[in-house]
Design a protein around this motif. Structure first.
Motif, mmCIF file in Angstrom:
data_model
loop_
_atom_site.group_PDB
_atom_site.id
_atom_site.type_symbol
_atom_site.label_atom_id
_atom_site.label_comp_id
_atom_site.label_asym_id
_atom_site.label_seq_id
_atom_site.Cartn_x
_atom_site.Cartn_y
_atom_site.Cartn_z
ATOM 1 N N PHE A 11 0.850 -1.327 0.012
ATOM 2 C CA PHE A 11 -0.121 -0.004 0.026
ATOM 3 C C PHE A 11 0.919 1.196 0.065
ATOM 4 N N GLY A 12 2.245 1.279 0.351
ATOM 5 C CA GLY A 12 2.941 2.533 0.119
ATOM 6 C C GLY A 12 2.792 3.230 -1.126
ATOM 7 N N GLY A 13 3.139 4.582 -1.032
ATOM 8 C CA GLY A 13 3.011 5.386 -1.894
ATOM 9 C C GLY A 13 3.914 5.296 -3.159
ATOM 10 N N SER A 14 5.012 4.395 -2.980
ATOM 11 C CA SER A 14 5.910 4.392 -4.046
ATOM 12 C C SER A 14 5.118 3.201 -4.883
ATOM 13 N N GLY A 15 4.626 2.105 -4.416
ATOM 14 C CA GLY A 15 4.063 0.982 -5.196
ATOM 15 C C GLY A 15 2.821 1.589 -5.763
ATOM 16 N N HIS A 91 11.116 1.780 -8.942
ATOM 17 C CA HIS A 91 10.726 2.707 -8.247
ATOM 18 C C HIS A 91 11.278 2.394 -6.685
ATOM 19 N N TYR A 92 11.701 3.150 -5.960
ATOM 20 C CA TYR A 92 12.339 3.214 -4.596
ATOM 21 C C TYR A 92 13.630 2.424 -4.989
ATOM 22 N N ALA A 93 14.819 2.974 -4.417
ATOM 23 C CA ALA A 93 16.248 2.634 -4.513
ATOM 24 C C ALA A 93 16.565 1.008 -4.228
ATOM 25 N N LEU A 120 13.479 7.912 -7.337
ATOM 26 C CA LEU A 120 13.481 7.953 -5.905
ATOM 27 C C LEU A 120 12.297 8.206 -5.104
ATOM 28 N N HIS A 121 11.752 7.940 -4.271
ATOM 29 C CA HIS A 121 10.359 8.287 -3.550
ATOM 30 C C HIS A 121 10.541 8.884 -2.364
ATOM 31 N N GLY A 122 11.507 8.728 -1.307
ATOM 32 C CA GLY A 122 11.490 9.072 -0.124
ATOM 33 C C GLY A 122 12.186 8.558 0.971
ATOM 34 N N HIS A 173 6.821 15.125 -10.497
ATOM 35 C CA HIS A 173 5.799 15.380 -9.196
ATOM 36 C C HIS A 173 4.856 13.910 -9.330
ATOM 37 N N ASN A 174 4.579 13.433 -8.331
ATOM 38 C CA ASN A 174 3.560 12.552 -8.487
ATOM 39 C C ASN A 174 2.235 12.709 -9.257
ATOM 40 N N PHE A 175 1.436 11.873 -9.480
ATOM 41 C CA PHE A 175 0.233 12.405 -9.915
ATOM 42 C C PHE A 175 -1.033 11.656 -9.393
ATOM 43 N N SER A 205 -2.375 6.177 6.098
ATOM 44 C CA SER A 205 -0.965 5.943 6.125
ATOM 45 C C SER A 205 -0.690 4.476 6.595
ATOM 46 N N ASN A 206 0.724 4.498 6.852
ATOM 47 C CA ASN A 206 1.008 3.113 6.811
ATOM 48 C C ASN A 206 1.445 2.857 8.425
ATOM 49 N N PHE A 207 1.198 3.850 9.269
ATOM 50 C CA PHE A 207 1.251 3.653 10.802
ATOM 51 C C PHE A 207 2.470 3.798 11.064
ATOM 52 N N ARG A 208 3.575 4.292 10.257
ATOM 53 C CA ARG A 208 4.971 4.311 11.079
ATOM 54 C C ARG A 208 5.188 5.475 11.790
ATOM 55 N N LYS A 209 5.969 5.369 12.584
ATOM 56 C CA LYS A 209 6.415 6.560 13.586
ATOM 57 C C LYS A 209 6.320 7.900 12.944
ATOM 58 N N LEU A 210 7.063 7.866 11.865
ATOM 59 C CA LEU A 210 7.252 8.928 11.029
ATOM 60 C C LEU A 210 5.965 9.688 10.768
ATOM 61 N N LYS A 211 4.776 9.153 10.697
ATOM 62 C CA LYS A 211 3.365 9.497 10.396
ATOM 63 C C LYS A 211 2.840 10.179 11.318
ATOM 64 N N ARG A 212 3.244 10.231 12.547
ATOM 65 C CA ARG A 212 2.888 10.586 13.651
ATOM 66 C C ARG A 212 1.339 10.280 13.962
ATOM 67 N N GLU A 280 6.085 13.663 10.214
ATOM 68 C CA GLU A 280 7.450 14.304 10.528
ATOM 69 C C GLU A 280 8.129 14.568 9.073
ATOM 70 N N TYR A 281 7.825 13.688 8.134
ATOM 71 C CA TYR A 281 8.549 14.043 6.784
ATOM 72 C C TYR A 281 7.699 13.243 5.726
ATOM 73 N N GLU A 282 7.323 13.997 4.709
ATOM 74 C CA GLU A 282 6.926 13.382 3.583
ATOM 75 C C GLU A 282 7.677 13.779 2.355
ATOM 76 N N SER A 283 8.191 13.075 1.467
ATOM 77 C CA SER A 283 8.816 13.602 0.015
ATOM 78 C C SER A 283 7.854 14.275 -0.697
ATOM 79 N N PHE A 284 6.784 13.684 -0.807
ATOM 80 C CA PHE A 284 5.475 14.291 -1.441
ATOM 81 C C PHE A 284 4.144 14.410 -0.729
ATOM 82 N N GLY A 285 3.708 13.131 -0.577
ATOM 83 C CA GLY A 285 2.379 13.031 0.373
ATOM 84 C C GLY A 285 1.360 12.654 -0.681
ATOM 85 N N LEU A 286 1.352 11.385 -1.314
ATOM 86 C CA LEU A 286 0.579 11.095 -2.418
ATOM 87 C C LEU A 286 -0.918 11.009 -1.904
ATOM 88 N N ALA A 287 -0.957 10.624 -0.412
ATOM 89 C CA ALA A 287 -2.378 10.399 0.206
ATOM 90 C C ALA A 287 -3.048 11.727 -0.005
HETATM 91 O O1 GMT Z 1 5.286 6.998 3.228
HETATM 92 C C1 GMT Z 1 5.592 5.953 3.104
HETATM 93 O O2 GMT Z 1 5.970 5.202 4.489
HETATM 94 C C2 GMT Z 1 5.607 5.267 2.069
HETATM 95 C C3 GMT Z 1 6.545 5.588 0.960
HETATM 96 C C4 GMT Z 1 6.908 4.534 0.111
HETATM 97 O O3 GMT Z 1 8.071 4.657 -0.588
HETATM 98 O O4 GMT Z 1 6.079 4.102 -0.476
HETATM 99 O O5 GMT Z 1 6.051 6.846 0.319
HETATM 100 C C5 GMT Z 1 6.825 7.601 -0.145
HETATM 101 O O6 GMT Z 1 6.819 7.700 -1.427
HETATM 102 C C6 GMT Z 1 5.534 8.574 -1.752
HETATM 103 C C7 GMT Z 1 5.148 8.311 -3.149
HETATM 104 O O7 GMT Z 1 6.242 8.902 -3.917
HETATM 105 C C8 GMT Z 1 5.344 9.833 -1.455
HETATM 106 O O8 GMT Z 1 4.257 10.390 -1.541
HETATM 107 C C9 GMT Z 1 5.583 9.597 0.247
HETATM 108 O O9 GMT Z 1 5.522 11.009 0.720
HETATM 109 C C10 GMT Z 1 6.789 9.124 0.602
HETATM 110 N N1 GMT Z 1 7.028 8.814 1.879
HETATM 111 C C11 GMT Z 1 8.029 9.631 2.727
HETATM 112 O O10 GMT Z 1 8.954 10.497 2.255
HETATM 113 C C12 GMT Z 1 7.922 9.146 4.269
#
Ligand code: GMT
Length: 372
Positions: A11-15, A91-93, A120-122, A173-175, A205-212, A280-287
């Motif tokens: 379910f992560g944003g990169s996938g 997608h995702y290094a 690179l996704h984040g 940018h994501n779309f 979200s994926n309920f990781r600490k970083l999502k607060r 705490e951090y989002e490279s983008f915030g697709l959600a």
């Molecule tokens: O946010 C996550 O934990 C999942 C993560 C992933 O790699 O699947 O999301 C990252 O990629 C998304 C799609 O590009 C971005 O919208 C999210 O902001 C980014 N997450 C972080 O940077 C924490």
């Protein structure tokens, strides 16, 4: 073109992004081959141009850690050789970029050039990748990719800050598929969740600490004192159990529902009034972008790439990480006046349209043409 896409299937944003990209490219007539260890969650239904190749990692008594990266590189070689692949987009290094490098070298020995694009996704950069456990391999494989892209200007900056690389990075940018999210709200569904017309607040979200996610609950509890409301928490992950236990023991928490992982988030967002993303951090915030496509304003932090999508005072509000009081006040500002709410909703939708498939996917196609 014949394009192979490698991503995490979860379910992560990169996938999600990688799968939506593959589907959009297939619609435009390209042949798309997904290579991953499980069917990607957003890949449902039949499409004549989409193929899914499962990476199997056989167990063996010697392996405490089955070598997924080796199996993945072998699968890449197999798919490229048997399906006339023009390019590989990973997608995702970690570990996709280094597996791609290995596949590329094997194919080169066989006399075939395989262009590799790494997106690179984040956390592959900001968290996991910069750890010295992985950093030398990530640095090398980014540099060796034919094209390197990042999903936001912020992520590009973070990459140069954290890695000694000189390779140019293209920001794409994501779309979002606007038509998928901009659906008419189903009244019966809304009634079920908010029978007395309470406001519906959503976090996914994926309920990781970083999502607060605890901040989400705290914002909601402050907001709920002023505005009758319900909170829907979508997703699952390491922090869920503790937060769920907390909500069972606090006042007002009867208004909070944990929905778990949801494939049909596009049915929930249209009945929502506000999306919370206090990360705490989002490279983008697709959600958040998907919420905006469903005309849902966003109250978020100003971390990472979030200011590239959420416009303060227009599509929602942004605050410093941890400032739950300000975030709840901002949520109240939006929800307490119907006219203001409507304005933010329309603005959010207009902003999401700037990140529509029609605007972004051609940017990837242009890169593909360049590299091939
Ligand atoms: O946010 C996550 O934990 C999942 C993560 C992933 O790699 O699947 O999301 C990252 O990629 C998304 C799609 O590009 C971005 O919208 C999210 O902001 C980014 N997450 C972080 O940077 C924490």
């Amino acid at each position: 073109m014949n394009i192979a896409i490698v991503c995490y299937p979860t379910f992560g944003g990169s996938g999600v992004l990688a799968t939506e990209l593959g589907k959009a490219l297939a619609e435009k007539g390209h042949d798309i081959h997904f290579i991953t260890y499980q069917q990607p969650v957003r890949l449902s239904g039949f499409h004549a141009n989409i193929f899914y190749h499962e990476v199997r990692v056989p167990t063996y008594p010697l392996f405490d850690f089955p070598p997924y990266e080796t199996a993945l590189a072998s699968a890449m070689v197999d798919v490229v050789n048997n399906h006339n692949i023009d390019l590989l987009h990973v997608h995702y290094a970690i570990p996709h970029a280094s597996a791609a490098y290995m596949a590329k070298q094997i194919l080169l020995k066989q006399g075939k050039r395989l262009p590799v694009i790494t997106t690179l996704h984040g956390t592959d950069i900001t968290l996991v990748g910069r750890d010295k456990t992985y950093s030398p391999v990530v640095t090398f494989s980014m540099e060796e990719s034919d094209i390197l892209t990042a999903v936001s200007e912020n992520l590009k900056e973070e990459t140069y800050k954290n890695f000694k690389i000189i390779k140019p990075i293209d920001v794409i940018h994501n779309f979002v598929d606007i038509n998928r999210f901009n659906k008419k709200p189903v009244d019966a569904f809304k009634k079920l969740i908010a029978p007395n017309n309470e406001k519906i607040i959503v976090h996914a979200s994926n309920f990781r600490k970083l999502k607060r996610v605890k901040d989400v609950v705290d914002i909601f509890l402050l907001l709920n004192k002023k505005i009758p409301s319900k909170l829907l928490l979508i997703g699952d992950g390491p922090e869920r159990a503790e937060i769920e236990a907390f909500t069972r023991s606090c006042e007002n928490c009867g208004e909070i529902k944990f929905l778990g992982k949801q494939e049909q988030i596009e049915d929930i967002l249209p009945i929502s009034d506000l999306f919370l993303l206090p990360s705490e951090y989002e490279s983008f915030g697709l959600a958040a972008l998907e919420a905006m496509a469903a005309e849902v304003p966003v109250v978020s932090t100003n971390a990472g790439g979030l200011p590239e999508i959420n416009i303060n005072g227009i599509t929602g509000f942004m605050s410093n990480v941890g400032d739950v009081v300000e975030m709840s006040e901002n949520a109240i500002k939006i929800l307490s006046d119907e006219n203001i709410h409507q304005t933010f909703k329309s603005n959010a939708f207009l902003q999401a349209k700037k990140f529509g498939i029609d605007k972004i996917v051609p940017q990837y196609e242009a890169l593909y043409k360049r590299v091939v």
